[in-house]
Scaffold this motif. Structure first.
Motif, mmCIF file in Angstrom:
data_model
loop_
_atom_site.group_PDB
_atom_site.id
_atom_site.type_symbol
_atom_site.label_atom_id
_atom_site.label_comp_id
_atom_site.label_asym_id
_atom_site.label_seq_id
_atom_site.Cartn_x
_atom_site.Cartn_y
_atom_site.Cartn_z
ATOM 1 N N ASP A 92 0.819 -1.209 0.000
ATOM 2 C CA ASP A 92 0.000 0.000 0.000
ATOM 3 C C ASP A 92 0.855 1.262 0.000
ATOM 4 N N ILE A 93 2.028 1.212 0.615
ATOM 5 C CA ILE A 93 2.906 2.383 0.638
ATOM 6 C C ILE A 93 3.389 2.691 -0.775
ATOM 7 N N ASP A 94 3.792 1.662 -1.510
ATOM 8 C CA ASP A 94 4.280 1.885 -2.871
ATOM 9 C C ASP A 94 3.156 2.298 -3.817
ATOM 10 N N ILE A 95 1.964 1.758 -3.600
ATOM 11 C CA ILE A 95 0.828 2.176 -4.429
ATOM 12 C C ILE A 95 0.477 3.633 -4.137
ATOM 13 N N ALA A 96 0.466 4.015 -2.861
ATOM 14 C CA ALA A 96 0.169 5.401 -2.494
ATOM 15 C C ALA A 96 1.210 6.352 -3.082
ATOM 16 N N ARG A 97 2.460 5.923 -3.075
ATOM 17 C CA ARG A 97 3.535 6.762 -3.627
ATOM 18 C C ARG A 97 3.345 6.958 -5.134
ATOM 19 N N ALA A 98 3.016 5.878 -5.842
ATOM 20 C CA ALA A 98 2.797 5.981 -7.291
ATOM 21 C C ALA A 98 1.544 6.791 -7.601
ATOM 22 N N LEU A 99 0.503 6.602 -6.805
ATOM 23 C CA LEU A 99 -0.758 7.317 -7.024
ATOM 24 C C LEU A 99 -0.566 8.822 -6.869
ATOM 25 N N THR A 100 0.063 9.246 -5.788
ATOM 26 C CA THR A 100 0.234 10.681 -5.572
ATOM 27 C C THR A 100 1.165 11.300 -6.615
ATOM 28 N N ARG A 101 2.144 10.542 -7.078
ATOM 29 C CA ARG A 101 3.009 11.053 -8.141
ATOM 30 C C ARG A 101 2.202 11.312 -9.406
ATOM 31 N N GLU A 102 1.323 10.369 -9.753
ATOM 32 C CA GLU A 102 0.471 10.554 -10.932
ATOM 33 C C GLU A 102 -0.465 11.740 -10.760
ATOM 34 N N MET A 103 -0.835 12.028 -9.532
ATOM 35 C CA MET A 103 -1.741 13.138 -9.250
ATOM 36 C C MET A 103 -1.019 14.477 -9.228
ATOM 37 N N GLY A 104 0.326 14.449 -9.292
ATOM 38 C CA GLY A 104 1.087 15.687 -9.230
ATOM 39 C C GLY A 104 1.202 16.241 -7.827
ATOM 40 N N LEU A 105 1.130 15.348 -6.820
ATOM 41 C CA LEU A 105 1.175 15.761 -5.421
ATOM 42 C C LEU A 105 2.273 15.030 -4.671
ATOM 43 N N GLY A 106 2.686 15.611 -3.550
ATOM 44 C CA GLY A 106 3.564 14.908 -2.646
ATOM 45 C C GLY A 106 2.752 13.949 -1.781
ATOM 46 N N LEU A 107 3.453 13.074 -1.067
ATOM 47 C CA LEU A 107 2.793 12.079 -0.207
ATOM 48 C C LEU A 107 3.138 12.351 1.247
ATOM 49 N N SER A 108 2.098 12.448 2.075
ATOM 50 C CA SER A 108 2.265 12.570 3.523
ATOM 51 C C SER A 108 1.484 11.428 4.171
ATOM 52 N N LEU A 109 2.200 10.458 4.760
ATOM 53 C CA LEU A 109 1.551 9.289 5.339
ATOM 54 C C LEU A 109 1.020 9.592 6.736
ATOM 55 N N LEU A 110 -0.142 9.037 7.040
ATOM 56 C CA LEU A 110 -0.725 9.118 8.372
ATOM 57 C C LEU A 110 -1.004 7.686 8.851
ATOM 58 N N PRO A 111 -0.026 7.052 9.503
ATOM 59 C CA PRO A 111 -0.233 5.686 10.008
ATOM 60 C C PRO A 111 -1.222 5.701 11.170
ATOM 61 N N PHE A 112 -2.086 4.692 11.229
ATOM 62 C CA PHE A 112 -3.058 4.639 12.313
ATOM 63 C C PHE A 112 -3.325 3.198 12.726
ATOM 64 N N GLN A 113 -3.729 3.056 13.970
ATOM 65 C CA GLN A 113 -4.092 1.753 14.512
ATOM 66 C C GLN A 113 -5.551 1.476 14.192
ATOM 67 N N ALA A 114 -5.842 0.282 13.735
ATOM 68 C CA ALA A 114 -7.208 -0.061 13.372
ATOM 69 C C ALA A 114 -8.139 0.079 14.568
ATOM 70 N N ALA A 115 -9.341 0.582 14.309
ATOM 71 C CA ALA A 115 -10.381 0.655 15.335
ATOM 72 C C ALA A 115 -11.031 -0.718 15.480
ATOM 73 N N GLU A 116 -12.103 -0.795 16.234
ATOM 74 C CA GLU A 116 -12.761 -2.080 16.453
ATOM 75 C C GLU A 116 -13.435 -2.594 15.197
ATOM 76 N N ASP A 117 -13.812 -1.697 14.288
ATOM 77 C CA ASP A 117 -14.444 -2.125 13.040
ATOM 78 C C ASP A 117 -14.188 -1.076 11.961
ATOM 79 N N MET A 118 -14.638 -1.369 10.743
ATOM 80 C CA MET A 118 -14.399 -0.461 9.625
ATOM 81 C C MET A 118 -15.152 0.849 9.785
ATOM 82 N N HIS A 119 -16.280 0.835 10.469
ATOM 83 C CA HIS A 119 -17.012 2.075 10.694
ATOM 84 C C HIS A 119 -16.140 3.046 11.498
ATOM 85 N N GLY A 120 -15.438 2.521 12.495
ATOM 86 C CA GLY A 120 -14.542 3.353 13.281
ATOM 87 C C GLY A 120 -13.372 3.868 12.468
#
Length: 306
Positions: A83-111
């Motif tokens: 996912d890191i490499d995909i995000a890097r390629a995606l933002t490059r194609e968008m003409g933007l820099g990449l700023s990652l925000l790592p997070f711990q999963a909540a109890e479910d996807m809604h969270g």
């Protein structure tokens, strides 16, 4: 405690030529079937739209799960994974820099959607502009109308990673009876395996904190088989210094919904329509150029989207 970032909102000079990002937005808008959807709505108070803030900042804040091999893992300052490499390629194609925000999963996807896409975490960080690895599921979107999930870049497929020396024949899940099995604690795949045949295999299943650990237990000889995703199984096998031909991956059907697998994509705020168009067009270019396939191959994973 992480703090919310503050971004400058000073307007661009009127004489400035269109930026590469703006040109990409215009191209994406021209290709959209519904042209009126191309522009995000400006708030009534005259404040810049969310997309304009991204433009002026020059980078996209992308939320990725912590400790989620093989997709996103490692220290926050040096995260790696698919996912890191995909995000890097995606933002490059968008003409933007990449700023990652790592997070711990909540109890479910809604969270997760609430914390990383629509509202932000109660501890004061987030939301991001975009979140990786969101299940593209209509029911999930209906329950979270402020979030839009789209841009499928992978289909997760459940498989059985097993030791052929211990399980010589695998025609149906019944053939697993009597063998030590592994799965991730709290994961839907493990629940499906436990529920098979009215609990036929339940007492044989050993629970691990992650699916990668479950798969590694097969390689280590601790269990005969693990029910994980193909990407997780391929990742564990790719880490082995010596190929172990007796450890194999096979499809197995339990006769329930998980057999079909599930697509994963990205999530953004549903009102940020310009961002959606730009992401869709950038993903299209990554697939058309073969770069998306190359990223999967670099990680020794199979690209499956259907």
């Amino acid at each position: 405690m992480s703090k919310k970032r503050k971004y400058a909102t000073s307007p661009l000079p009127e004489s400035s030529p269109p930026s590469p990002l703006r040109r990409r937005v215009l191209a994406a808008s021209a290709m959209a079937a519904l042209a009126p959807m191309a522009m995000a709505q400006r708030p009534d108070d005259g404040e810049p739209s969310e997309f304009e803030i991204i433009q002026r900042r020059g980078s996209l804040v992308v939320a990725v799960y912590k400790d989620n091999e093989p997709y996103s893992f490692g220290p926050p300052s040096d995260m790696r994974g698919l996912d890191i490499d995909i995000a890097r390629a995606l933002t490059r194609e968008m003409g933007l820099g990449l700023s990652l925000l790592p997070f711990q999963a909540a109890e479910d996807m809604h969270g997760d959607l609430r914390n990383m896409v629509t509202r932000g975490h109660y501890l004061g960080y987030g939301p991001a502009d975009l979140m990786m690895r969101a299940p593209v599921d209509m029911h999930l979107m209906m329950a979270n109308r402020l979030a839009l999930i789209f841009g499928t870049y992978q289909k997760e497929v459940p498989v059985l990673l097993f030791d052929r020396r211990r399980i010589e024949r695998l025609d149906t899940p019944d053939d697993l009876k009597g063998h030590a099995l592994a799965g991730e604690r709290g994961m839907g795949l493990t629940s499906a395996l436990m529920g098979y045949g009215g609990g036929l295999l339940k007492e044989q299943i050993r629970l691990f904190d992650t699916s990668v650990q479950a798969a590694e237990a097969v390689v280590a000889g601790q269990v005969a088989a693990a029910y994980v995703t193909r990407a997780q199984a391929e990742y564990v096998l790719a880490q082995q210094a010596v190929q172990q031909e007796h450890i194999v991956i096979e499809d197995i059907k339990l006769g329930n919904l998980v057999d079909r697998g599930w697509p994963v994509g990205v999530a953004i705020k549903s009102r940020n329509r310009e961002l959606r168009l730009l992401v869709e067009e950038s993903f299209r270019r990554l697939h058309a150029s073969g770069e998306m396939l190359a990223i999967f191959r670099q990680h020794k994973l199979t690209l499956t989207t259907a």
